[in-house]
Design an enzyme around this catalytic site. Sequence first.
Site, PDB file in Angstrom:
ATOM      1  CE  LYS A  50      -2.506   4.436  11.087  1.00 18.23           C
ATOM      2  NZ  LYS A  50      -1.282   3.675  10.918  1.00 18.23           N
ATOM      3  CG  ASN A  51      -2.067   4.434   6.992  1.00 16.53           C
ATOM      4  OD1 ASN A  51      -1.505   4.530   8.087  1.00 16.53           O
ATOM      5  ND2 ASN A  51      -2.584   3.300   6.550  1.00 16.53           N
ATOM      6  CB  CYS A  81       0.920  -3.694  12.721  1.00 12.39           C
ATOM      7  SG  CYS A  81      -0.161  -2.638  13.678  1.00 12.39           S
ATOM      8  NE  ARG A  99       3.945  -3.726   7.352  1.00 11.56           N
ATOM      9  CZ  ARG A  99       3.197  -2.855   8.025  1.00 11.56           C
ATOM     10  NH1 ARG A  99       3.099  -2.945   9.321  1.00 11.56           N
ATOM     11  NH2 ARG A  99       2.546  -1.902   7.395  1.00 11.56           N
ATOM     12  N   PRO A 100       9.207  -6.117   3.855  1.00 10.51           N
ATOM     13  CG  PRO A 100       9.643  -7.283   1.871  1.00 10.51           C
ATOM     14  CD  PRO A 100       8.679  -7.203   3.025  1.00 10.51           C
ATOM     15  CB  ILE A 101      11.774  -1.048   2.847  1.00 14.88           C
ATOM     16  CG1 ILE A 101      13.156  -1.207   3.494  1.00 14.88           C
ATOM     17  CG2 ILE A 101      10.712  -0.902   3.920  1.00 14.88           C
ATOM     18  CD1 ILE A 101      13.666   0.090   4.135  1.00 14.88           C
ATOM     19  CG  ASP A 102      12.182  -5.519  -1.891  1.00 13.96           C
ATOM     20  OD1 ASP A 102      11.334  -5.538  -0.970  1.00 13.96           O
ATOM     21  OD2 ASP A 102      11.933  -5.921  -3.031  1.00 13.96           O
ATOM     22  CD  GLN A 103      10.084  -3.644  -5.400  1.00 13.15           C
ATOM     23  OE1 GLN A 103      10.025  -3.044  -6.474  1.00 13.15           O
ATOM     24  NE2 GLN A 103      10.791  -4.756  -5.258  1.00 13.15           N
ATOM     25  CG  ASP A 136      -4.866  -1.370   6.758  1.00  4.51           C
ATOM     26  OD1 ASP A 136      -4.071  -2.324   6.710  1.00  4.51           O
ATOM     27  OD2 ASP A 136      -4.495  -0.189   6.807  1.00  4.51           O
ATOM     28  NE  ARG A 186       0.856   1.943  15.767  1.00  9.06           N
ATOM     29  CZ  ARG A 186       1.124   1.070  14.811  1.00  9.06           C
ATOM     30  NH1 ARG A 186       1.321  -0.183  15.104  1.00  9.06           N
ATOM     31  NH2 ARG A 186       1.211   1.441  13.557  1.00  9.06           N
TER      32      ARG A 186
HETATM   33  C1  UD1 Z   1       0.635   0.696   4.023  1.00 14.26           C
HETATM   34  C2  UD1 Z   1      -0.227   1.069   5.208  1.00 14.26           C
HETATM   35  C3  UD1 Z   1      -0.830  -0.166   5.849  1.00 14.26           C
HETATM   36  C4  UD1 Z   1      -1.559  -1.000   4.806  1.00 14.26           C
HETATM   37  C5  UD1 Z   1      -0.674  -1.254   3.601  1.00 14.26           C
HETATM   38  C6  UD1 Z   1      -1.406  -1.952   2.453  1.00 14.26           C
HETATM   39  C7  UD1 Z   1       0.841   3.089   6.010  1.00 14.26           C
HETATM   40  C8  UD1 Z   1       1.673   3.715   7.060  1.00 14.26           C
HETATM   41  N1  UD1 Z   1       0.600   1.776   6.166  1.00 14.26           N
HETATM   42  O1  UD1 Z   1       1.698  -0.103   4.531  1.00 14.26           O
HETATM   43  O2  UD1 Z   1      -1.750   0.249   6.853  1.00 14.26           O
HETATM   44  O3  UD1 Z   1      -1.921  -2.237   5.377  1.00 14.26           O
HETATM   45  O4  UD1 Z   1      -0.150  -0.024   3.087  1.00 14.26           O
HETATM   46  O5  UD1 Z   1      -2.507  -1.205   2.054  1.00 14.26           O
HETATM   47  O6  UD1 Z   1       0.352   3.736   5.093  1.00 14.26           O
HETATM   48  N2  UD1 Z   1       6.469  -4.958  -0.157  1.00 14.26           N
HETATM   49  C9  UD1 Z   1       7.675  -5.521  -0.548  1.00 14.26           C
HETATM   50  N3  UD1 Z   1       8.738  -4.697  -0.732  1.00 14.26           N
HETATM   51  C10 UD1 Z   1       8.664  -3.358  -0.555  1.00 14.26           C
HETATM   52  C11 UD1 Z   1       7.442  -2.792  -0.148  1.00 14.26           C
HETATM   53  C12 UD1 Z   1       6.353  -3.627   0.049  1.00 14.26           C
HETATM   54  O7  UD1 Z   1       7.788  -6.730  -0.716  1.00 14.26           O
HETATM   55  O8  UD1 Z   1       9.667  -2.662  -0.741  1.00 14.26           O
HETATM   56  C13 UD1 Z   1       5.298  -5.834   0.054  1.00 14.26           C
HETATM   57  C14 UD1 Z   1       4.831  -5.868   1.502  1.00 14.26           C
HETATM   58  O9  UD1 Z   1       5.520  -6.843   2.250  1.00 14.26           O
HETATM   59  C15 UD1 Z   1       3.365  -6.200   1.328  1.00 14.26           C
HETATM   60  C16 UD1 Z   1       2.995  -5.453   0.039  1.00 14.26           C
HETATM   61  O10 UD1 Z   1       4.216  -5.258  -0.656  1.00 14.26           O
HETATM   62  O11 UD1 Z   1       3.219  -7.579   1.105  1.00 14.26           O
HETATM   63  C17 UD1 Z   1       2.292  -4.121   0.258  1.00 14.26           C
HETATM   64  O12 UD1 Z   1       3.056  -3.316   1.126  1.00 14.26           O
HETATM   65  P1  UD1 Z   1       2.946  -1.728   1.141  1.00 14.26           P
HETATM   66  O13 UD1 Z   1       1.852  -1.302   0.217  1.00 14.26           O
HETATM   67  O14 UD1 Z   1       4.288  -1.149   0.938  1.00 14.26           O
HETATM   68  O15 UD1 Z   1       2.468  -1.437   2.645  1.00 14.26           O
HETATM   69  P2  UD1 Z   1       3.003  -0.365   3.651  1.00 14.26           P
HETATM   70  O16 UD1 Z   1       3.331   0.905   2.908  1.00 14.26           O
HETATM   71  O17 UD1 Z   1       4.017  -0.940   4.553  1.00 14.26           O
END
Ligand code: UD1
Length: 429
Positions: free
Chosen positions: A21-22, A116, A121-125, A304, A396
């Site tokens: 899925k991912n 979920c 789950r921020p997206i700052d990076q 996961d 899902r």
């Molecule tokens: C993806 C997977 C999810 C899995 C996760 C970790 C998808 C759609 N989802 O989620 O199933 O649990 O990888 O293997 O593929 N973080 C930041 N800033 C950022 C991005 C991430 O602080 O900009 C933190 C997150 O809060 C978390 C960690 O980094 O603590 C890992 O997150 P990330 O690897 O980005 O997970 P997702 O891509 O959201």
Amino acid sequence: MKYVMKGGIPLVGEVTVSGAKNAALGVLTAAIMADETVTVENLPDVMDIKVLLSAFEEIGVAVERPSRHKARLNGANIFSACADSDNMKKIRASYYLLGALLGKYHHAEVALPGGCNIGTRPIDQHLKGFRLLGADVSMKDGKVILDARELHGAHIYLDMASVGATINLMLAAAMAKGNTIIENAAKEPHIVDVANMLNSMGASIKGAGMDVIRIKGVDRLHGSEYMIIPDQIEAGTFMMAAAITRGDILVRNIIPQHMDAISAKLIEMGCEVTELGSAIRVTGKPNFYACNVKTLPYPGFPTDMQPLMGVCLSLAEGTGIITESIYENRFKYVDELAKMGVDAEVRGTVAVFKGSGILRGAEVNAPDLRAGAALVLAGLAADGYSVVNNIEYVLRGYEDFDGKLRELGAEIAVAEDDRDIHKFKMRVG
Ligand code: UD1
């Protein structure tokens, strides 16, 4: 919707794992960057994929479904770089449209991602990387807005190995001018899958699956045919199912090296794990032993799989400790397990399970996708009947979960209400 089940039956037989899925979410989004037809095969038939494809259609992507596991996409007639419909808000991976639309059109407006609720789950990076590639980043009405006159290559160091940021930045940089380096990149199997997909469309991405990814931007991406990798987490779920129900399951259609962290823990606990080419057999034991687990980015133990490990430890002999190092809010399922008689304590990002060897059937609530699957397996190992509510989460991400479990001998059915549950109990006895 709910699952109702009668536990206590060891699951035995063979199961075939669906596409990841991912990976599919990233691969499908990459596909819309071409103005030619892209065919994607081995798609899992799950809700997140359906929602993403509907969201694509809303912005003008031509989507054909020749069969359940195949899609043909053409992004030539995308008429809007604004993706903020309700569909977009439902799933986490909608944020990949930021990278794809920015790379292709130098402009993207996307609703903040859903998915979920397992942490902040921020997206700052992601946003830091887009800025370094030359984009202005702003927020308006719950949307992230990216705009760039020109995208240029950049040297991006990720503060943490984020899966989403790595994929998003690969998407944008694939069509930027010049060279991009992503350092401290995530190495999950689906990173490699999305890079392979982009390369099959004419991108130049090297090093995916390692810490440093090098991307040489190209002017255009072309059509392609691509087959998604098997789902590592679905495979791991059925491997754990063998341990949890003390059964014996041959899990087909896997890439064995993706399963190493999970196999290692199952062996440590006393289960038998045999690799057989593209299949893996797990033989559960009446008694197995607790272990300690820390979730880590790939190739570490996947976050996961953590709730499934929690169920395993609830049944093991001895005390097992799980340290969750990726998400701070991923132990909500422990309260649900307590309803089944599990003795476990959560302190921050650490959970301590005192294995009891037995679980009691109960009515529980799925708090998210993977925890939902874990509670289903707990119900299948428990004495008597269990009901898992809110299975929309499970649907899902798992294709035909109950059907595959039934093939392995499980007594499980989907129920809408108490009448369905009653009927199930009458039938199963
Ligand atoms: C993806 C997977 C999810 C899995 C996760 C970790 C998808 C759609 N989802 O989620 O199933 O649990 O990888 O293997 O593929 N973080 C930041 N800033 C950022 C991005 C991430 O602080 O900009 C933190 C997150 O809060 C978390 C960690 O980094 O603590 C890992 O997150 P990330 O690897 O980005 O997970 P997702 O891509 O959201």
